[in-house]
Design an enzyme around this catalytic site. Structure first.
Site, PDB file in Angstrom:
ATOM      1  N   ALA A   1      -5.818 -46.268 -55.023  1.00 29.09           N
ATOM      2  CA  ALA A   1      -4.742 -46.819 -55.834  1.00 29.09           C
ATOM      3  C   ALA A   1      -3.717 -45.707 -56.048  1.00 29.09           C
ATOM      4  CB  ALA A   1      -5.299 -47.287 -57.172  1.00 29.09           C
TER       5      ALA A   1
ATOM      6  N   GLY B   1      -9.473 -47.076 -54.118  1.00 27.56           N
ATOM      7  CA  GLY B   1      -9.071 -48.441 -53.760  1.00 27.56           C
ATOM      8  C   GLY B   1      -9.079 -48.686 -52.254  1.00 27.56           C
TER       9      GLY B   1
ATOM     10  N   GLU C   1     -12.554 -49.480 -51.500  1.00 24.66           N
ATOM     11  CA  GLU C   1     -12.781 -50.816 -52.071  1.00 24.66           C
ATOM     12  C   GLU C   1     -12.148 -51.908 -51.197  1.00 24.66           C
ATOM     13  OE1 GLU C   1     -11.268 -49.356 -55.933  1.00 24.66           O
ATOM     14  OE2 GLU C   1     -12.958 -50.422 -56.807  1.00 24.66           O
TER      15      GLU C   1
ATOM     16  N   GLU D   1     -13.000 -41.531 -58.151  1.00 26.57           N
ATOM     17  CA  GLU D   1     -12.373 -41.820 -59.451  1.00 26.57           C
ATOM     18  C   GLU D   1     -12.867 -40.927 -60.581  1.00 26.57           C
ATOM     19  OE1 GLU D   1     -13.375 -44.099 -57.296  1.00 26.57           O
ATOM     20  OE2 GLU D   1     -11.840 -45.631 -57.101  1.00 26.57           O
TER      21      GLU D   1
END
Ligand code: COA
Length: 259
Positions: A66, A111, A114, A134
């Site tokens: 992200a 992300g 993911e 993260e």
């Protein structure tokens, strides 16, 4: 359709979607996320599209996570909203009625890992690296990572990756079952296409049902996703998250205080 952060091409019924922010290692900002949502709608609507490949632009990156610059100043509830939105988009990828493969051509972090895990299966180039870093930012995954990593590689390996934040290379990802194949980078898209060409010879409705039936295995895990959303939002109340993201953006080492 026209996108600003995605490149798309349709060749013999296989639709390739390339996330295209190479100067930011294809990090998922809100525009990319909105366009991923739109691209899935296009995939579902366009009968000429029979299968999808997701990949990243440039030789170094699939998706490096992200976009950390968009985390600054988010509150608990804004963090929850972001995770909710991200999970919904990745659920749409996971539940797409047509086969979706991730061709992971470099960093698949946060992300990005993911996103790859939301695809139906994954193929990696030899230089690919996977990780959920993260915790280094004072955060946890928010787009389904805590759930899908456990599903794909088992709890012990998943928790080691989640808690250390360490990356694994393509060969380890193969050994863990996170990817189905590792190939030289120049053969990556051809390998994905070759498998999808076999799949699209089969009955499309049967393929769709394979996907929905396989996904049904994990129906009972929805509570886990709710837990993840709440926990993701809570991270935005912490000093350590502000320190971790701030340190990344200021290109310095973070100092965590556990608050
Ligand atoms: N969000 C925002 N920007 C990111 C990013 C992310 N997740 N990942 C990389 N970038 C940006 C960098 O800030 C840099 O931008 P700049 O040139 O304007 O300074 C550019 O992409 C290139 O990254 P850089 O760090 O210089 O490349 P590198 O090869 O030295 O390192 C990584 C590559 C992937 C190890 C490193 O970029 C990294 O750790 N990224 C963050 C990974 C992460 O924590 N993801 C989870 C987010 S929740």
């Amino acid at each position: 359709m026209k996108y600003t952060t995605l490149l798309t091409s349709l060749e013999t019924n296989i639709f390739t979607v390339t996330i295209n922010r190479p100067d930011k290692l294809n990090a998922l900002n809100r525009t990319v996320m909105a366009e991923l949502d739109a691209v899935i709608s296009e995939v579902e609507k366009n009968a000429e599209i029979r299968a999808v490949i997701f990949t990243g632009s440039g030789a170094k990156g699939f998706v490096a996570g992200a976009d950390i610059s968009e985390f600054k100043g988010l509150t608990n509830s804004e963090g929850m909203d972001l995770a909710q939105w991200g999970q919904e988009i990745f659920f749409r990828i996971e539940n797409c009625s047509k086969p979706v493969v991730a061709a992971v051509n470099g960093f698949a972090l946060g992300g990005g890992c993911e996103l790859a895990m939301a695809c139906h299966f994954r193929i990696a180039s030899e230089n690919a690296k996977f990780g959920q870093p993260e915790v280094t930012l004072g955060l946890i995954p928010g787009y389904g990572g805590t759930q899908r990593l456990v599903q794909l590689i088992g709890k012990g390996r998943a928790l080691e990756m989640l808690m250390t934040g360490n990356m694994i290379d393509a060969q380890s990802a193969l050994q863990y079952g996170l990817v189905n194949y590792v190939v030289p980078q120049e053969q990556l898209i051809d390998k994905a296409r070759a498998i999808l060409e076999t799949i699209i010879q089969k009955a499309p409705l049967a393929i769709s049902r394979c996907i929905s039936a396989a996904n049904a295995v994990f129906d009972n895990s929805h509570n886990g996703y709710e837990v993840e959303i709440k926990a993701f939002g809570e991270c935005f109340d912490t000093e350590d998250m502000k320190e971790g993201t701030g340190a990344f953006l200021e290109k310095r080492k973070p100092v965590f205080i556990g608050k």
